[in-house]
Design an enzyme around this catalytic site. Structure first.
Site, short mmCIF file in Angstrom:
data_model
loop_
_atom_site.label_atom_id
_atom_site.label_comp_id
_atom_site.label_asym_id
_atom_site.label_seq_id
_atom_site.Cartn_x
_atom_site.Cartn_y
_atom_site.Cartn_z
N ASN A 53 0.83 -1.22 0.00
CA ASN A 53 0.00 0.00 0.00
C ASN A 53 0.86 1.27 0.00
N ILE A 113 -3.47 -4.36 3.17
CA ILE A 113 -3.93 -5.66 3.70
C ILE A 113 -4.47 -5.55 5.13
N ASN A 124 -2.08 -1.54 12.39
CA ASN A 124 -1.61 -1.98 11.08
C ASN A 124 -1.05 -3.40 11.13
N THR A 163 10.92 -11.22 14.25
CA THR A 163 12.12 -10.54 14.72
C THR A 163 12.78 -11.31 15.87
N SER A 205 9.73 -2.75 22.45
CA SER A 205 9.05 -1.59 21.85
C SER A 205 7.66 -2.06 21.43
N TYR A 235 6.55 -1.85 18.46
CA TYR A 235 6.76 -2.62 17.22
C TYR A 235 7.09 -4.08 17.56
N HIS A 236 8.06 -4.29 18.44
CA HIS A 236 8.43 -5.67 18.77
C HIS A 236 7.24 -6.41 19.39
N LYS A 250 5.07 -8.22 16.96
CA LYS A 250 5.59 -9.51 16.48
C LYS A 250 5.29 -10.62 17.50
N GLN A 305 14.05 -12.78 12.52
CA GLN A 305 15.18 -12.19 11.80
C GLN A 305 15.92 -11.15 12.65
N LEU A 350 23.71 -0.58 11.94
CA LEU A 350 24.92 -0.74 11.16
C LEU A 350 24.88 0.10 9.89
N ASN A 351 23.74 0.12 9.19
CA ASN A 351 23.64 0.97 8.01
C ASN A 351 23.78 2.45 8.37
N THR A 407 26.83 7.51 16.04
CA THR A 407 25.94 7.75 17.19
C THR A 407 25.74 6.47 18.00
P1 NAD Z 1 9.84 -1.70 5.11
O1 NAD Z 1 9.06 -0.72 5.91
O2 NAD Z 1 10.92 -1.19 4.23
O3 NAD Z 1 8.84 -2.60 4.21
C1 NAD Z 1 7.56 -2.96 4.62
C2 NAD Z 1 6.64 -2.78 3.42
O4 NAD Z 1 5.32 -3.18 3.80
C3 NAD Z 1 6.57 -1.32 2.98
O5 NAD Z 1 6.83 -1.21 1.60
C4 NAD Z 1 5.15 -0.88 3.34
O6 NAD Z 1 4.63 0.07 2.43
C5 NAD Z 1 4.40 -2.23 3.31
N1 NAD Z 1 3.22 -2.26 4.18
C6 NAD Z 1 3.15 -1.95 5.50
N2 NAD Z 1 1.89 -2.09 5.95
C7 NAD Z 1 1.13 -2.51 4.89
C8 NAD Z 1 -0.23 -2.80 4.72
N3 NAD Z 1 -1.10 -2.66 5.72
N4 NAD Z 1 -0.67 -3.22 3.50
C9 NAD Z 1 0.20 -3.35 2.46
N5 NAD Z 1 1.51 -3.05 2.56
C10 NAD Z 1 1.98 -2.63 3.77
O7 NAD Z 1 10.43 -2.77 6.15
P2 NAD Z 1 11.53 -3.91 5.90
O8 NAD Z 1 12.80 -3.45 6.51
O9 NAD Z 1 11.49 -4.33 4.50
O10 NAD Z 1 10.95 -5.06 6.82
C11 NAD Z 1 10.10 -6.06 6.28
C12 NAD Z 1 9.71 -7.03 7.37
O11 NAD Z 1 10.89 -7.64 7.91
C13 NAD Z 1 8.99 -6.35 8.53
O12 NAD Z 1 7.91 -7.11 8.96
C14 NAD Z 1 10.05 -6.28 9.61
O13 NAD Z 1 9.46 -6.34 10.86
C15 NAD Z 1 10.92 -7.48 9.31
N6 NAD Z 1 12.31 -7.27 9.75
C16 NAD Z 1 13.08 -6.27 9.22
C17 NAD Z 1 14.41 -6.12 9.65
C18 NAD Z 1 15.31 -5.02 9.15
O14 NAD Z 1 16.44 -4.90 9.65
N7 NAD Z 1 14.89 -4.23 8.16
C19 NAD Z 1 14.93 -7.01 10.61
C20 NAD Z 1 14.11 -8.01 11.13
C21 NAD Z 1 12.80 -8.15 10.68
N1 USQ Z 2 21.62 2.05 18.11
C1 USQ Z 2 22.71 2.86 18.36
N2 USQ Z 2 22.89 3.94 17.56
C2 USQ Z 2 22.06 4.23 16.52
C3 USQ Z 2 20.96 3.38 16.25
C4 USQ Z 2 20.77 2.29 17.09
O1 USQ Z 2 23.49 2.64 19.29
O2 USQ Z 2 22.30 5.23 15.83
C5 USQ Z 2 21.38 0.87 18.97
C6 USQ Z 2 19.99 0.81 19.58
O3 USQ Z 2 19.92 1.56 20.78
C7 USQ Z 2 19.82 -0.69 19.78
C8 USQ Z 2 20.60 -1.30 18.63
O4 USQ Z 2 21.48 -0.28 18.16
O5 USQ Z 2 20.42 -1.09 20.95
C9 USQ Z 2 19.75 -1.81 17.47
O6 USQ Z 2 18.92 -0.75 16.99
P1 USQ Z 2 18.32 -0.85 15.50
O7 USQ Z 2 17.54 0.40 15.25
O8 USQ Z 2 19.40 -1.19 14.55
O9 USQ Z 2 17.38 -2.16 15.60
P2 USQ Z 2 15.93 -2.38 16.18
O10 USQ Z 2 15.33 -1.16 16.73
O11 USQ Z 2 15.98 -3.56 17.09
O12 USQ Z 2 15.08 -2.80 14.90
C10 USQ Z 2 15.63 -3.38 13.71
C11 USQ Z 2 14.54 -3.34 12.64
C12 USQ Z 2 13.36 -4.21 13.09
C13 USQ Z 2 13.86 -5.61 13.39
C14 USQ Z 2 14.98 -5.59 14.42
C15 USQ Z 2 15.63 -6.96 14.54
O13 USQ Z 2 14.12 -1.99 12.42
O14 USQ Z 2 12.39 -4.24 12.05
O15 USQ Z 2 12.82 -6.42 13.87
O16 USQ Z 2 16.02 -4.72 13.94
S1 USQ Z 2 16.18 -7.24 16.18
O17 USQ Z 2 17.02 -6.11 16.59
O18 USQ Z 2 16.95 -8.48 16.12
O19 USQ Z 2 15.03 -7.33 17.04
#
Ligand code: NAD
Ligand code: USQ
Length: 407
Positions: A32, A75, A119, A145, A193, A195-196, A199, A222, A253-254, A267
């Site tokens: 969406n 969705i 959502n 996650t 959080s 968000y977490h 999940k 993941q 990391l990114n 940071t």
């Molecule tokens: P993202 O926000 O880049 O992608 C999510 C996509 O889902 C977006 O394009 C958004 O528009 C779409 N979306 C959200 N709600 C929707 C809805 N109601 N209907 C249709 N589309 C919808 O996030 P991502 O980094 O690609 O993460 C994807 C999944 O992987 C997430 O569920 C996230 O929790 C999980 N995840 C991500 C990471 C990470 O480091 N990026 C790590 C662990 C788990």
């Molecule tokens: N952190 C820093 N500096 C920064 C950003 C983050 O020290 O500039 C620290 C945070 O305080 C935290 C850790 O790095 O302790 C991770 O933060 P993050 O933003 O990289 O990760 P998180 O918030 O946990 O979320 C990300 C994704 C989420 C996914 C999760 C996997 O956004 O979608 O579910 O990683 S996990 O961490 O294994 O739960």
């Protein structure tokens, strides 16, 4: 196989959709575009110049001759639209990435807390209910996650989803029977959080539908993804993946790689003692393909797989990046509520046993700084870097004391 990729315009969904299409699957994306709208709301943008879904898909067809469908369905809100889509496409597999995925965004204010719960929980529940209503026998692969387990020190190797426990037997009036009863439970959750938390709620929905309706579900726990591009997104500039670096959506990391590229102090939150799980984006797409090739049989419990390849302490990552670039780091106030220091040992045997060959940090870091972060550094808006979403009112923004004005 016919595969629906929910959230296929996102950071993980786009490269996964391309990888599955390249492998010869018939792929449709459902998205969406809420992630692009949130960028507009935050005044932030991907460091990389991502194209519209239509341009991306047209470029993929031009470069490879393969077609990908696109459905802009919400969705979480358009249940009837989702049912109609499932009934029409009758997928063999649904890969579900479509949730609001940033922990900081989910803690910003009651508006974002409520949006994230509404959502994510509705999105997941709608998919499950629609599968039952349509009778489509698809394998659902969900992106969960590692954060469901929480980030305290467990004092043990965290298993893949389930914990075997022994409990003292008791009779009806509570008198010990002297027996030790074996049970298998979902590993106790401890989300950090809202968000977490979504999940965690997803996990329980999956357990119910697997038990009640015999749905075939794989939940991938993941870790944090790093990197940007995959073999497929590198085929053409128009296929480039998104790269988030802002204080809400940029992951650690990114963010550090981008900060190093633009000369911004890395940071590190608090003491940087937080240990987290990581996986490179190319390994993520490979894991999705492996999960699809190895579905659970009907009537089994939810298959839970930990999707990570390495664990690292945040300050060690910052140190490593300072060593390979000329970056500086700074300990900034931690805007989150989390343990100052934690250990993390987690099992990742399933994917390794299925043949995953991890891309390690030592191989990929420098290439990522050079090929993405430095290449697009002139697109960076440094004012978007500080992490300003606070877990409680008395915390401070994660901003360093000295910052450059421009990249
Ligand atoms: P993202 O926000 O880049 O992608 C999510 C996509 O889902 C977006 O394009 C958004 O528009 C779409 N979306 C959200 N709600 C929707 C809805 N109601 N209907 C249709 N589309 C919808 O996030 P991502 O980094 O690609 O993460 C994807 C999944 O992987 C997430 O569920 C996230 O929790 C999980 N995840 C991500 C990471 C990470 O480091 N990026 C790590 C662990 C788990
Ligand atoms: N952190 C820093 N500096 C920064 C950003 C983050 O020290 O500039 C620290 C945070 O305080 C935290 C850790 O790095 O302790 C991770 O933060 P993050 O933003 O990289 O990760 P998180 O918030 O946990 O979320 C990300 C994704 C989420 C996914 C999760 C996997 O956004 O979608 O579910 O990683 S996990 O961490 O294994 O739960």
């Amino acid at each position: 196989m016919r595969i629906l990729v929910l959230g296929g315009d996102g950071f993980c969904g786009w490269p996964a959709a391309l990888h599955l299409s390249q492998l010869g699957h018939d792929v449709d994306i459902v998205d969406n575009l809420s992630r692009r709208r949130i960028d507009a709301e935050l005044g932030a943008d991907s460091l990389t110049p991502i194209r519209t879904p239509e341009e991306r898909i047209a470029a993929w067809q031009e470069v490879t001759g393969k077609t990908i469908g696109f459905h802009p369905t919400d969705i979480a809100q358009d249940y009837d639209g989702l049912v109609a889509l499932l009934a029409r496409t009758r997928p063999d597999v649904i890969v579900h990435f479509a949730e609001q995925r940033a922990a900081p965004y989910s803690m910003k204010s009651p508006v974002q807390k409520r949006y994230t719960i509404d959502n994510n929980v509705n999105a997941t529940h709608n998919v499950l209910a629609a599968l039952v209503e349509t009778g489509v026998d698809a394998h659902l692969v969900h992106l969960g996650t590692m954060g469901v387990y929480g980030y305290g020190t467990a004092g043990m190797r965290i298993p893949e989803g389930y914990l075997d426990v022994k409990v003292d037997g008791e009779d009806a009036d509570g008198t010990p029977t002297g027996e030790l009863i074996d049970q298998t439970i979902l590993y106790p959750t401890n989300p950090g959080s809202i968000y977490h938390m979504t999940k965690v709620l997803d996990q329980h929905l999956f357990a119910f539908y697997a038990k009640n309706d015999k749905l075939r579900i794989t939940d991938l726990h993941q870790g944090i993804i790093w990197g940007t591009n995959t073999a497929e997104t590198q085929l053409d500039e128009r296929l480039v993946n998104r790269f988030d670096y802002d204080g809400d959506y940029g992951t650690v990391l990114n963010r550090f790689l981008m900060q190093a590229a633009v000369g911004y102090p890395l940071t590190v939150h608090g003491t940087g003692g937080q240990t987290r799980a990581f996986i490179h984006i190319t390994d993520m797409v490979r894991c999705i393909a492996l999960a699809i090739e190895n579905p659970p049989a009907g009537g089994e419990r939810v298959k839970i797989i930990n999707q990570l390849t390495e664990t690292h302490r945040v300050r060690d990552l910052a140190q490593l990046i300072c060593e390979i670039t000329d970056a500086q780091m700074e300990l900034v106030p931690n805007p989150r509520q989390e343990s100052a220091e934690n250990d993390l040992f987690a099992s990742n045997d399933t994917f390794l046993d299925l043949g995953l060959e991890p891309t390690t940090l030592s191989e990929g870091l420098l290439a990522e700084v050079e090929e993405t972060a430095r290449r697009y550094a002139d697109r960076a808006d440094l004012t978007k870097i500080p992490a300003s979403s606070l877990w409680t009112k008395n915390q401070e923004v994660g901003a360093p004391s000295r910052v450059p004005e421009t990249a």
